[in-house]
Motif scaffolding. Sequence first.
Motif, PDB file in Angstrom:
ATOM      1  N   ASN A   6      -2.631  55.072 -18.703  1.00 43.46           N
ATOM      2  CA  ASN A   6      -1.594  54.035 -18.268  1.00 43.46           C
ATOM      3  C   ASN A   6      -2.095  52.537 -18.268  1.00 43.46           C
ATOM      4  O   ASN A   6      -1.155  51.845 -18.193  1.00 43.46           O
ATOM      5  CB  ASN A   6      -1.459  54.658 -16.713  1.00 43.46           C
ATOM      6  CG  ASN A   6      -0.816  55.952 -16.691  1.00 43.46           C
ATOM      7  OD1 ASN A   6      -0.056  56.263 -17.630  1.00 43.46           O
ATOM      8  ND2 ASN A   6      -1.209  56.621 -15.646  1.00 43.46           N
ATOM      9  N   ARG A   7      -3.252  52.447 -18.615  1.00 40.51           N
ATOM     10  CA  ARG A   7      -3.564  50.815 -18.570  1.00 40.51           C
ATOM     11  C   ARG A   7      -3.015  50.239 -19.909  1.00 40.51           C
ATOM     12  O   ARG A   7      -2.750  50.741 -20.957  1.00 40.51           O
ATOM     13  CB  ARG A   7      -5.279  50.803 -18.736  1.00 40.51           C
ATOM     14  CG  ARG A   7      -5.590  51.215 -17.394  1.00 40.51           C
ATOM     15  CD  ARG A   7      -7.197  50.772 -17.634  1.00 40.51           C
ATOM     16  NE  ARG A   7      -7.642  50.863 -15.968  1.00 40.51           N
ATOM     17  CZ  ARG A   7      -8.943  51.547 -15.919  1.00 40.51           C
ATOM     18  NH1 ARG A   7      -9.594  52.095 -16.884  1.00 40.51           N
ATOM     19  NH2 ARG A   7      -9.479  51.893 -14.640  1.00 40.51           N
ATOM     20  N   LYS A   8      -2.689  48.890 -19.848  1.00 44.56           N
ATOM     21  CA  LYS A   8      -2.408  48.227 -20.950  1.00 44.56           C
ATOM     22  C   LYS A   8      -3.206  47.666 -21.667  1.00 44.56           C
ATOM     23  O   LYS A   8      -3.026  47.480 -22.931  1.00 44.56           O
ATOM     24  CB  LYS A   8      -1.267  46.967 -20.470  1.00 44.56           C
ATOM     25  CG  LYS A   8      -0.026  47.236 -19.376  1.00 44.56           C
ATOM     26  CD  LYS A   8       0.912  48.256 -20.160  1.00 44.56           C
ATOM     27  CE  LYS A   8       1.943  48.514 -19.230  1.00 44.56           C
ATOM     28  NZ  LYS A   8       2.878  49.356 -19.675  1.00 44.56           N
ATOM     29  N   PHE A   9      -4.541  47.623 -21.295  1.00 44.98           N
ATOM     30  CA  PHE A   9      -5.648  46.892 -22.218  1.00 44.98           C
ATOM     31  C   PHE A   9      -7.026  47.403 -21.136  1.00 44.98           C
ATOM     32  O   PHE A   9      -6.821  48.008 -20.123  1.00 44.98           O
ATOM     33  CB  PHE A   9      -5.507  45.517 -22.303  1.00 44.98           C
ATOM     34  CG  PHE A   9      -5.484  44.724 -20.864  1.00 44.98           C
ATOM     35  CD1 PHE A   9      -6.437  44.225 -19.880  1.00 44.98           C
ATOM     36  CD2 PHE A   9      -4.067  44.431 -20.601  1.00 44.98           C
ATOM     37  CE1 PHE A   9      -6.417  43.854 -18.867  1.00 44.98           C
ATOM     38  CE2 PHE A   9      -3.878  43.805 -19.352  1.00 44.98           C
ATOM     39  CZ  PHE A   9      -4.888  43.399 -18.503  1.00 44.98           C
ATOM     40  N   ILE A  10      -8.042  47.051 -21.873  1.00 43.26           N
ATOM     41  CA  ILE A  10      -9.535  47.648 -21.292  1.00 43.26           C
ATOM     42  C   ILE A  10      -9.513  47.005 -19.868  1.00 43.26           C
ATOM     43  O   ILE A  10      -9.237  45.844 -19.953  1.00 43.26           O
ATOM     44  CB  ILE A  10     -10.491  47.393 -22.149  1.00 43.26           C
ATOM     45  CG1 ILE A  10     -10.178  48.179 -23.407  1.00 43.26           C
ATOM     46  CG2 ILE A  10     -11.723  47.787 -21.442  1.00 43.26           C
ATOM     47  CD1 ILE A  10     -11.395  47.862 -24.570  1.00 43.26           C
ATOM     48  N   ALA A  11      -9.916  47.684 -18.677  1.00 44.53           N
ATOM     49  CA  ALA A  11     -10.044  47.260 -17.442  1.00 44.53           C
ATOM     50  C   ALA A  11     -11.443  46.461 -17.577  1.00 44.53           C
ATOM     51  O   ALA A  11     -12.372  46.424 -18.489  1.00 44.53           O
ATOM     52  CB  ALA A  11     -10.374  48.244 -16.413  1.00 44.53           C
ATOM     53  N   LEU A  12     -11.461  45.288 -16.529  1.00 45.35           N
ATOM     54  CA  LEU A  12     -12.535  44.361 -16.545  1.00 45.35           C
ATOM     55  C   LEU A  12     -13.957  45.267 -16.262  1.00 45.35           C
ATOM     56  O   LEU A  12     -13.976  45.907 -15.178  1.00 45.35           O
ATOM     57  CB  LEU A  12     -12.244  43.355 -15.361  1.00 45.35           C
ATOM     58  CG  LEU A  12     -13.288  42.589 -15.177  1.00 45.35           C
ATOM     59  CD1 LEU A  12     -13.891  41.324 -16.353  1.00 45.35           C
ATOM     60  CD2 LEU A  12     -13.259  41.515 -13.898  1.00 45.35           C
ATOM     61  N   ASP A  13     -14.938  44.947 -16.893  1.00 47.49           N
ATOM     62  CA  ASP A  13     -15.957  45.888 -16.660  1.00 47.49           C
ATOM     63  C   ASP A  13     -16.806  45.291 -15.436  1.00 47.49           C
ATOM     64  O   ASP A  13     -16.686  43.951 -15.288  1.00 47.49           O
ATOM     65  CB  ASP A  13     -16.904  45.347 -18.131  1.00 47.49           C
ATOM     66  CG  ASP A  13     -18.380  46.086 -17.799  1.00 47.49           C
ATOM     67  OD1 ASP A  13     -19.246  45.342 -17.494  1.00 47.49           O
ATOM     68  OD2 ASP A  13     -18.457  47.422 -18.077  1.00 47.49           O
ATOM     69  N   LEU A  24      -7.307  36.676 -21.004  1.00 48.15           N
ATOM     70  CA  LEU A  24      -6.172  36.224 -21.812  1.00 48.15           C
ATOM     71  C   LEU A  24      -5.169  37.503 -21.605  1.00 48.15           C
ATOM     72  O   LEU A  24      -3.991  37.257 -21.554  1.00 48.15           O
ATOM     73  CB  LEU A  24      -6.859  36.272 -23.292  1.00 48.15           C
ATOM     74  CG  LEU A  24      -5.710  36.120 -24.158  1.00 48.15           C
ATOM     75  CD1 LEU A  24      -4.990  34.656 -23.910  1.00 48.15           C
ATOM     76  CD2 LEU A  24      -6.407  36.148 -25.553  1.00 48.15           C
ATOM     77  N   ASP A  25      -5.885  38.801 -21.669  1.00 45.12           N
ATOM     78  CA  ASP A  25      -4.760  39.797 -21.436  1.00 45.12           C
ATOM     79  C   ASP A  25      -3.871  39.785 -20.245  1.00 45.12           C
ATOM     80  O   ASP A  25      -2.929  40.119 -20.265  1.00 45.12           O
ATOM     81  CB  ASP A  25      -5.519  41.218 -21.509  1.00 45.12           C
ATOM     82  CG  ASP A  25      -6.281  41.536 -23.033  1.00 45.12           C
ATOM     83  OD1 ASP A  25      -5.700  40.875 -23.974  1.00 45.12           O
ATOM     84  OD2 ASP A  25      -7.220  42.384 -23.100  1.00 45.12           O
ATOM     85  N   VAL A  26      -4.841  39.623 -18.959  1.00 43.44           N
ATOM     86  CA  VAL A  26      -3.893  39.586 -17.816  1.00 43.44           C
ATOM     87  C   VAL A  26      -3.046  38.422 -17.813  1.00 43.44           C
ATOM     88  O   VAL A  26      -1.697  38.748 -17.506  1.00 43.44           O
ATOM     89  CB  VAL A  26      -4.991  39.330 -16.649  1.00 43.44           C
ATOM     90  CG1 VAL A  26      -4.098  38.967 -15.302  1.00 43.44           C
ATOM     91  CG2 VAL A  26      -5.806  40.415 -16.417  1.00 43.44           C
ATOM     92  N   LYS A  27      -3.190  37.184 -18.288  1.00 42.42           N
ATOM     93  CA  LYS A  27      -2.217  36.171 -18.196  1.00 42.42           C
ATOM     94  C   LYS A  27      -1.146  36.515 -19.183  1.00 42.42           C
ATOM     95  O   LYS A  27       0.071  36.120 -18.991  1.00 42.42           O
ATOM     96  CB  LYS A  27      -2.740  34.847 -18.906  1.00 42.42           C
ATOM     97  CG  LYS A  27      -3.950  34.262 -17.895  1.00 42.42           C
ATOM     98  CD  LYS A  27      -4.629  32.955 -18.322  1.00 42.42           C
ATOM     99  CE  LYS A  27      -5.351  32.268 -17.351  1.00 42.42           C
ATOM    100  NZ  LYS A  27      -6.101  31.081 -17.772  1.00 42.42           N
ATOM    101  N   LEU A  28      -1.420  37.064 -20.454  1.00 42.88           N
ATOM    102  CA  LEU A  28      -0.363  37.460 -21.477  1.00 42.88           C
ATOM    103  C   LEU A  28       0.447  38.307 -20.670  1.00 42.88           C
ATOM    104  O   LEU A  28       1.742  38.385 -20.505  1.00 42.88           O
ATOM    105  CB  LEU A  28      -0.768  38.026 -22.682  1.00 42.88           C
ATOM    106  CG  LEU A  28      -1.496  36.966 -23.732  1.00 42.88           C
ATOM    107  CD1 LEU A  28      -2.221  37.583 -24.580  1.00 42.88           C
ATOM    108  CD2 LEU A  28      -0.422  35.643 -23.962  1.00 42.88           C
TER     109      LEU A  28
END
Length: 100
Positions: A6-13, A24-28
């Motif tokens: 369900n994630r749109k991109f890889i979670a912050l490690d 960048l992914d979050v801002k976009l």
Amino acid sequence: MANIENRKFIALDIFGKNYLSWVLDVKLHLSAKKLRHTIDKDNAASNEEHATALIFLRHHIDDSLKYEYLTVENPLELWQNLNDMFEHLKAVVLPKALND
């Protein structure tokens, strides 16, 4: 494993190894959802916008970070806390990238 799908991109490690790309992914994604203002200072976001942005941010961070910031109820506060924790990585990663 369904959570990962369900994630749109890889979670912050937990160690912030992917912090720069995560930011960048979050801002976009927040911009695309018209929620970018929820992580800006002095925003006038509604309670619903804050909740949606917070859910999105929490969904895209490591479980250990979720527990560390369990009591944070404002997306701006969570954003700033994560920035405070990992902003030093910019100084480490960027100069190396410039030399390559």
